[in-house]
Design a protein around this motif. Structure first.
Motif, PDB file in Angstrom:
ATOM      1  N   THR A  86      45.526  24.346   7.620  1.00 51.28           N
ATOM      2  CA  THR A  86      46.812  23.739   7.950  1.00 51.28           C
ATOM      3  C   THR A  86      47.701  24.824   8.559  1.00 51.28           C
ATOM      4  O   THR A  86      47.322  25.998   8.603  1.00 51.28           O
ATOM      5  N   THR A  87      48.876  24.448   9.000  1.00 51.99           N
ATOM      6  CA  THR A  87      49.797  25.448   9.542  1.00 51.99           C
ATOM      7  C   THR A  87      50.290  26.402   8.465  1.00 51.99           C
ATOM      8  O   THR A  87      50.802  27.484   8.773  1.00 51.99           O
ATOM      9  N   LYS A  88      50.117  26.030   7.190  1.00 54.81           N
ATOM     10  CA  LYS A  88      50.607  26.853   6.080  1.00 54.81           C
ATOM     11  C   LYS A  88      49.492  27.539   5.294  1.00 54.81           C
ATOM     12  O   LYS A  88      49.773  28.262   4.341  1.00 54.81           O
ATOM     13  N   GLY A  89      48.245  27.300   5.660  1.00 57.96           N
ATOM     14  CA  GLY A  89      47.152  27.926   4.915  1.00 57.96           C
ATOM     15  C   GLY A  89      45.938  27.030   4.848  1.00 57.96           C
ATOM     16  O   GLY A  89      45.488  26.505   5.866  1.00 57.96           O
ATOM     17  N   TRP A  90      45.433  26.841   3.623  1.00 57.77           N
ATOM     18  CA  TRP A  90      44.182  26.104   3.428  1.00 57.77           C
ATOM     19  C   TRP A  90      44.332  25.064   2.321  1.00 57.77           C
ATOM     20  O   TRP A  90      44.818  25.374   1.236  1.00 57.77           O
ATOM     21  N   ASN A  91      43.897  23.844   2.605  1.00 58.41           N
ATOM     22  CA  ASN A  91      43.749  22.837   1.563  1.00 58.41           C
ATOM     23  C   ASN A  91      42.325  22.905   1.026  1.00 58.41           C
ATOM     24  O   ASN A  91      41.361  22.933   1.801  1.00 58.41           O
ATOM     25  N   ILE A  92      42.191  22.947  -0.289  1.00 60.95           N
ATOM     26  CA  ILE A  92      40.871  22.972  -0.922  1.00 60.95           C
ATOM     27  C   ILE A  92      40.557  21.561  -1.415  1.00 60.95           C
ATOM     28  O   ILE A  92      41.312  20.979  -2.198  1.00 60.95           O
ATOM     29  N   MET A  93      39.429  21.040  -0.929  1.00 60.52           N
ATOM     30  CA  MET A  93      39.030  19.671  -1.217  1.00 60.52           C
ATOM     31  C   MET A  93      37.766  19.669  -2.077  1.00 60.52           C
ATOM     32  O   MET A  93      36.867  20.493  -1.873  1.00 60.52           O
ATOM     33  N   LEU A  94      37.688  18.723  -3.002  1.00 58.57           N
ATOM     34  CA  LEU A  94      36.573  18.687  -3.953  1.00 58.57           C
ATOM     35  C   LEU A  94      36.071  17.263  -4.135  1.00 58.57           C
ATOM     36  O   LEU A  94      36.858  16.324  -4.228  1.00 58.57           O
ATOM     37  N   CYS A 117      20.831  23.375  -5.199  1.00 57.12           N
ATOM     38  CA  CYS A 117      21.545  24.595  -4.839  1.00 57.12           C
ATOM     39  C   CYS A 117      22.621  24.237  -3.825  1.00 57.12           C
ATOM     40  O   CYS A 117      22.750  23.084  -3.412  1.00 57.12           O
ATOM     41  N   ILE A 118      23.402  25.227  -3.439  1.00 60.97           N
ATOM     42  CA  ILE A 118      24.362  25.025  -2.354  1.00 60.97           C
ATOM     43  C   ILE A 118      23.583  25.105  -1.051  1.00 60.97           C
ATOM     44  O   ILE A 118      23.087  26.164  -0.669  1.00 60.97           O
ATOM     45  N   ARG A 119      23.463  23.976  -0.381  1.00 59.87           N
ATOM     46  CA  ARG A 119      22.551  23.852   0.752  1.00 59.87           C
ATOM     47  C   ARG A 119      23.058  24.584   1.994  1.00 59.87           C
ATOM     48  O   ARG A 119      22.287  25.209   2.711  1.00 59.87           O
ATOM     49  N   TYR A 120      24.354  24.444   2.269  1.00 56.26           N
ATOM     50  CA  TYR A 120      24.883  25.030   3.503  1.00 56.26           C
ATOM     51  C   TYR A 120      26.401  25.054   3.466  1.00 56.26           C
ATOM     52  O   TYR A 120      27.039  24.420   2.615  1.00 56.26           O
ATOM     53  N   VAL A 121      26.972  25.792   4.420  1.00 57.99           N
ATOM     54  CA  VAL A 121      28.413  25.805   4.674  1.00 57.99           C
ATOM     55  C   VAL A 121      28.608  25.460   6.150  1.00 57.99           C
ATOM     56  O   VAL A 121      28.322  26.275   7.027  1.00 57.99           O
ATOM     57  N   LYS A 122      29.069  24.264   6.439  1.00 55.14           N
ATOM     58  CA  LYS A 122      29.329  23.882   7.829  1.00 55.14           C
ATOM     59  C   LYS A 122      30.633  24.523   8.300  1.00 55.14           C
ATOM     60  O   LYS A 122      31.581  24.652   7.530  1.00 55.14           O
ATOM     61  N   MET A 123      30.678  24.907   9.571  1.00 53.95           N
ATOM     62  CA  MET A 123      31.872  25.543  10.133  1.00 53.95           C
ATOM     63  C   MET A 123      32.181  24.948  11.497  1.00 53.95           C
ATOM     64  O   MET A 123      31.273  24.703  12.297  1.00 53.95           O
ATOM     65  N   CYS A 124      33.463  24.756  11.763  1.00 55.24           N
ATOM     66  CA  CYS A 124      33.896  24.408  13.111  1.00 55.24           C
ATOM     67  C   CYS A 124      34.256  25.696  13.858  1.00 55.24           C
ATOM     68  O   CYS A 124      34.307  26.769  13.257  1.00 55.24           O
ATOM     69  N   CYS A 130      41.402  22.737  11.091  1.00 57.31           N
ATOM     70  CA  CYS A 130      42.603  21.906  11.211  1.00 57.31           C
ATOM     71  C   CYS A 130      42.338  20.559  10.553  1.00 57.31           C
ATOM     72  O   CYS A 130      41.188  20.230  10.229  1.00 57.31           O
ATOM     73  N   PRO A 131      43.374  19.741  10.364  1.00 54.22           N
ATOM     74  CA  PRO A 131      43.187  18.449   9.691  1.00 54.22           C
ATOM     75  C   PRO A 131      42.332  17.442  10.450  1.00 54.22           C
ATOM     76  O   PRO A 131      41.976  16.398   9.883  1.00 54.22           O
ATOM     77  N   ASN A 132      41.980  17.712  11.712  1.00 57.14           N
ATOM     78  CA  ASN A 132      41.029  16.823  12.387  1.00 57.14           C
ATOM     79  C   ASN A 132      39.673  16.827  11.683  1.00 57.14           C
ATOM     80  O   ASN A 132      38.897  15.884  11.820  1.00 57.14           O
ATOM     81  N   CYS A 189      38.879  26.987  19.363  1.00 57.71           N
ATOM     82  CA  CYS A 189      39.339  25.605  19.557  1.00 57.71           C
ATOM     83  C   CYS A 189      40.853  25.551  19.767  1.00 57.71           C
ATOM     84  O   CYS A 189      41.620  26.131  18.988  1.00 57.71           O
ATOM     85  N   LYS A 190      41.290  24.825  20.776  1.00 58.40           N
ATOM     86  CA  LYS A 190      42.726  24.740  21.074  1.00 58.40           C
ATOM     87  C   LYS A 190      43.500  23.984  20.000  1.00 58.40           C
ATOM     88  O   LYS A 190      44.726  24.100  19.919  1.00 58.40           O
ATOM     89  N   ARG A 191      42.804  23.224  19.155  1.00 55.70           N
ATOM     90  CA  ARG A 191      43.481  22.493  18.082  1.00 55.70           C
ATOM     91  C   ARG A 191      43.446  23.246  16.746  1.00 55.70           C
ATOM     92  O   ARG A 191      44.056  22.822  15.781  1.00 55.70           O
ATOM     93  N   GLY A 192      42.724  24.343  16.697  1.00 48.90           N
ATOM     94  CA  GLY A 192      42.572  25.065  15.441  1.00 48.90           C
ATOM     95  C   GLY A 192      43.888  25.620  14.920  1.00 48.90           C
ATOM     96  O   GLY A 192      44.682  26.185  15.675  1.00 48.90           O
ATOM     97  N   GLN A 193      44.104  25.475  13.630  1.00 49.63           N
ATOM     98  CA  GLN A 193      45.299  26.021  12.984  1.00 49.63           C
ATOM     99  C   GLN A 193      44.981  27.246  12.133  1.00 49.63           C
ATOM    100  O   GLN A 193      45.879  27.997  11.768  1.00 49.63           O
ATOM    101  N   GLN A 194      43.705  27.432  11.807  1.00 48.30           N
ATOM    102  CA  GLN A 194      43.271  28.613  11.065  1.00 48.30           C
ATOM    103  C   GLN A 194      41.949  29.100  11.659  1.00 48.30           C
ATOM    104  O   GLN A 194      41.178  28.328  12.227  1.00 48.30           O
ATOM    105  N   VAL A 195      41.690  30.396  11.509  1.00 46.85           N
ATOM    106  CA  VAL A 195      40.423  30.991  11.954  1.00 46.85           C
ATOM    107  C   VAL A 195      39.359  30.712  10.888  1.00 46.85           C
ATOM    108  O   VAL A 195      39.548  31.036   9.714  1.00 46.85           O
ATOM    109  N   THR A 196      38.256  30.125  11.308  1.00 44.70           N
ATOM    110  CA  THR A 196      37.214  29.737  10.354  1.00 44.70           C
ATOM    111  C   THR A 196      36.025  30.685  10.320  1.00 44.70           C
ATOM    112  O   THR A 196      35.292  30.709   9.334  1.00 44.70           O
ATOM    113  N   TYR A 197      35.814  31.451  11.386  1.00 42.58           N
ATOM    114  CA  TYR A 197      34.549  32.185  11.514  1.00 42.58           C
ATOM    115  C   TYR A 197      34.345  33.203  10.391  1.00 42.58           C
ATOM    116  O   TYR A 197      33.336  33.154   9.675  1.00 42.58           O
ATOM    117  N   ASP A 198      35.269  34.135  10.227  1.00 40.36           N
ATOM    118  CA  ASP A 198      35.082  35.180   9.216  1.00 40.36           C
ATOM    119  C   ASP A 198      35.012  34.591   7.811  1.00 40.36           C
ATOM    120  O   ASP A 198      34.158  34.976   7.003  1.00 40.36           O
TER     121      ASP A 198
END
Length: 221
Positions: free
Chosen positions: A150-158, A86-93, A133-135, A99-108
């Protein structure tokens, strides 16, 4: 020899006698009351080890089999961590909210991902993450599916994974502009994953088919 008891969320430990139960904390976020409950249960049942896991959950380790039901009952409404195929978890920063380095809001977005995807059945184990962010502090680079802000939105990685044959994830979509569009894209990827008949990590599928072919199959791009 004792085995895992998946219907109770109990994972047998190295001694093959005791078990661990993991308490699900979406993205590692919790409340003082939830932490008090975990502490009270650990003390009441004399559980020897309590650990915050890499999956941002709390593991109660060293539970005798005869105490599993009582421990689960005393945890009350606290959800156990998913195990199995199954999908075990969703990790979040912390994301740009904290975070002062954050480029997008992750919580919601991360909480919405957890609500939609946690425990969904898939052909093989599957792990997700979202980084603001890319970190990439939540290591989307080695998760089956995830988002990097990213500063322009979200990169989706697979197709990333750790393990004995680690693999970096591949860029599926770049700079998806809004949270709603990113979430809709993730839903399509998860549905595609559920349709596969391959019993392997999704990274192996990416290697076999190629990320361009997968992008075309899912999104027609």
């Amino acid at each position: 020899m004792k085995q895992n008891i998946p219907e109770k969320g109990a994972v047998v430990q190295r001694d093959r006698e005791t078990y661990a139960i993991k308490v699900h904390m979406p993205g590692g976020f919790t409340t003082p009351q939830a932490l008090r409950t975990v502490a009270d249960v650990a003390e009441r049942h004399e559980i020897p080890t309590v650990k915050v896991t890499i999956a941002q959950r709390i593991a109660l380790i060293g539970i005798p089999e005869e105490k599993i039901d009582a421990v689960r009952a005393d945890l009350g409404d606290l959800e156990d961590g998913a195990t199995g195929l199954c999908i075990r978890y969703v990790k979040m920063c912390p994301g740009a909210t904290w975070c002062k380095r954050g480029q997008q809001v992750t919580y919601d977005l991360g909480m919405e991902m957890d609500n939609k995807f946690h425990r969904l059945q898939v052909p093989w184990k599957f792990k997700m993450a979202v980084s603001g962010c890319p970190n990439d502090c939540t290591e989307v680079c080695i998760r089956d599916l995830g988002l990097i802000g990213t500063t322009k939105g979200w990169n989706i990685m697979l197709g990333g994974n750790g393990g004995s044959r680690p693999r970096f994830s591949s860029l599926l979509l770049e700079n998806v502009p809004t949270e709603s569009e990113a979430l809709a894209a993730l839903e399509k990827v998860v549905a595609w994953t559920q349709s596969l008949d391959k019993k392997c990590r999704i990274g192996k599928v990416v290697e076999e088919l190629g990320i361009d072919a997968i992008r075309e199959e899912i999104f027609g791009m």
